[in-house]
Design an enzyme around this catalytic site. Sequence first.
Site, PDB file in Angstrom:
ATOM      1  N   SER A   9       0.824  -1.224   0.000  1.00 50.87           N
ATOM      2  CA  SER A   9       0.000   0.000   0.000  1.00 50.87           C
ATOM      3  C   SER A   9       0.846   1.258   0.000  1.00 50.87           C
ATOM      4  O   SER A   9       1.712   1.426   0.844  1.00 50.87           O
ATOM      5  CB  SER A   9      -0.821   0.078   1.296  1.00 50.87           C
ATOM      6  N   HIS A  36      -3.437   0.708  -4.976  1.00 50.26           N
ATOM      7  CA  HIS A  36      -2.804  -0.479  -5.554  1.00 50.26           C
ATOM      8  C   HIS A  36      -3.033  -0.459  -7.061  1.00 50.26           C
ATOM      9  O   HIS A  36      -4.166  -0.557  -7.510  1.00 50.26           O
ATOM     10  CB  HIS A  36      -3.410  -1.760  -4.985  1.00 50.26           C
ATOM     11  N   TYR A  55      -9.086 -10.461   1.550  1.00 50.82           N
ATOM     12  CA  TYR A  55     -10.350  -9.793   1.910  1.00 50.82           C
ATOM     13  C   TYR A  55     -11.113  -9.259   0.701  1.00 50.82           C
ATOM     14  O   TYR A  55     -12.276  -8.894   0.817  1.00 50.82           O
ATOM     15  CB  TYR A  55     -10.124  -8.661   2.931  1.00 50.82           C
ATOM     16  N   GLU A  56     -10.447  -9.211  -0.469  1.00 56.42           N
ATOM     17  CA  GLU A  56     -11.159  -8.751  -1.661  1.00 56.42           C
ATOM     18  C   GLU A  56     -12.101  -9.829  -2.198  1.00 56.42           C
ATOM     19  O   GLU A  56     -12.883  -9.561  -3.111  1.00 56.42           O
ATOM     20  CB  GLU A  56     -10.154  -8.326  -2.731  1.00 56.42           C
ATOM     21  N   MET A  79      -2.507  -7.239   6.542  1.00 54.39           N
ATOM     22  CA  MET A  79      -3.497  -8.070   5.850  1.00 54.39           C
ATOM     23  C   MET A  79      -2.904  -8.762   4.618  1.00 54.39           C
ATOM     24  O   MET A  79      -3.639  -9.100   3.680  1.00 54.39           O
ATOM     25  CB  MET A  79      -4.693  -7.212   5.440  1.00 54.39           C
ATOM     26  N   SER A  80      -1.593  -8.965   4.612  1.00 54.27           N
ATOM     27  CA  SER A  80      -0.962  -9.561   3.420  1.00 54.27           C
ATOM     28  C   SER A  80       0.308 -10.304   3.823  1.00 54.27           C
ATOM     29  O   SER A  80       0.536 -10.579   4.994  1.00 54.27           O
ATOM     30  CB  SER A  80      -0.600  -8.448   2.424  1.00 54.27           C
ATOM     31  N   ASN A 101       0.966   3.099  11.177  1.00 48.94           N
ATOM     32  CA  ASN A 101       0.132   3.628  12.272  1.00 48.94           C
ATOM     33  C   ASN A 101       0.370   2.772  13.498  1.00 48.94           C
ATOM     34  O   ASN A 101       0.866   1.645  13.385  1.00 48.94           O
ATOM     35  CB  ASN A 101      -1.360   3.574  11.882  1.00 48.94           C
ATOM     36  N   HIS A 147      -7.714   4.092   6.117  1.00 49.01           N
ATOM     37  CA  HIS A 147      -6.832   3.671   5.023  1.00 49.01           C
ATOM     38  C   HIS A 147      -6.038   4.869   4.498  1.00 49.01           C
ATOM     39  O   HIS A 147      -4.872   4.744   4.110  1.00 49.01           O
ATOM     40  CB  HIS A 147      -7.673   3.050   3.904  1.00 49.01           C
TER      41      HIS A 147
HETATM   42  N1  HPA Z   1      -3.955  -3.279  10.939  1.00 53.09           N
HETATM   43  C1  HPA Z   1      -3.972  -4.112   9.877  1.00 53.09           C
HETATM   44  N2  HPA Z   1      -3.455  -3.799   8.708  1.00 53.09           N
HETATM   45  C2  HPA Z   1      -2.849  -2.599   8.584  1.00 53.09           C
HETATM   46  C3  HPA Z   1      -2.784  -1.685   9.643  1.00 53.09           C
HETATM   47  C4  HPA Z   1      -3.373  -2.034  10.896  1.00 53.09           C
HETATM   48  O1  HPA Z   1      -3.356  -1.278  11.889  1.00 53.09           O
HETATM   49  N3  HPA Z   1      -2.126  -0.593   9.176  1.00 53.09           N
HETATM   50  C5  HPA Z   1      -1.795  -0.859   7.885  1.00 53.09           C
HETATM   51  N4  HPA Z   1      -2.231  -2.066   7.520  1.00 53.09           N
END
Ligand code: HPA
Length: 276
Positions: free
Chosen positions: A31, A62, A86-87, A212-213, A236, A248
């Site tokens: 991302s 993406h 998740y897509e 998530m990857s 974050n 996001h």
């Molecule tokens: N959690 C899950 N996926 C993420 C996060 C998060 O805080 N930040 C960027 N991708």
Amino acid sequence: MNAVYEKMLRCYDSIRDRIPFEPEVALILGSGLGDYADDIRVVSTLSYHDIDGFPVSTVPGHKGQFIFGYVGEVPVVCMQGRVHFYEGYPITDVVLPVRLMKLMGAKILFLTNASGGINLDFSAGDFMMLTDHVATFAPNPLIGQNIDELGTRFPDMSAVYDPKLQQIIRRVAADNGIDLKEGVYAQLTGPSFESPAEIKMLSKLGIDAVGMSTVCEAIAANHMGMRICAISCVCNLAAGLSENPLTHEEVQEAANAAAPKFKKLVSESIIRFATA
Ligand code: HPA
């Protein structure tokens, strides 16, 4: 023949004439890191839309193409944009691109992603090199009939992230004054961010960053005997560790801000991999 393997071969057959060279390194951009491609001496590109049956990302930030080119003198194939479980794609589709890049000839897989930091020593904008992962919270991409042509039924996962590649990345970071954290990454399915209670649980399990990857791709690559390394941009603090709700957009902004240093780390590492 195994349907998953058959699909992979079909994809490969449909593009083999358009692959300009045998790549040494396969690079997946996470991302907000998509503009890394600016640093590649591009030879050609191949849109995912032009590959029959190929999964295409629906996530803002993406893009959807393979880039073939050189980082220094090293031939690379780079995925600008990946798909996530998740897509709605089957997990075998999520790892299809990695398998395809191995078929193209890539021996090293360099994974990148954006994550939420759980380790309290981490700040937004930090880089964390993966030393290990937790795959337990996402489906395993090797479930189903084993593809014997790719690897064994029960692959060892005791050293997924290649120690020599890790050492090179450490050195590159040190030589360039880049503060590089290290730790364990867990892949959850998403798409919702975690709850504070989930982050507390992951923290107790020894997990340093969550996303998530990446882990499913690392498992598929390890199954095929690729050498793997991965760096996460901690975009974050994970849920419950800061006052702010997660978005996001915030993740993308943090990734964009970190991009110049990230590019340096990735490019220099790839160039030095040639000696590893
Ligand atoms: N959690 C899950 N996926 C993420 C996060 C998060 O805080 N930040 C960027 N991708």
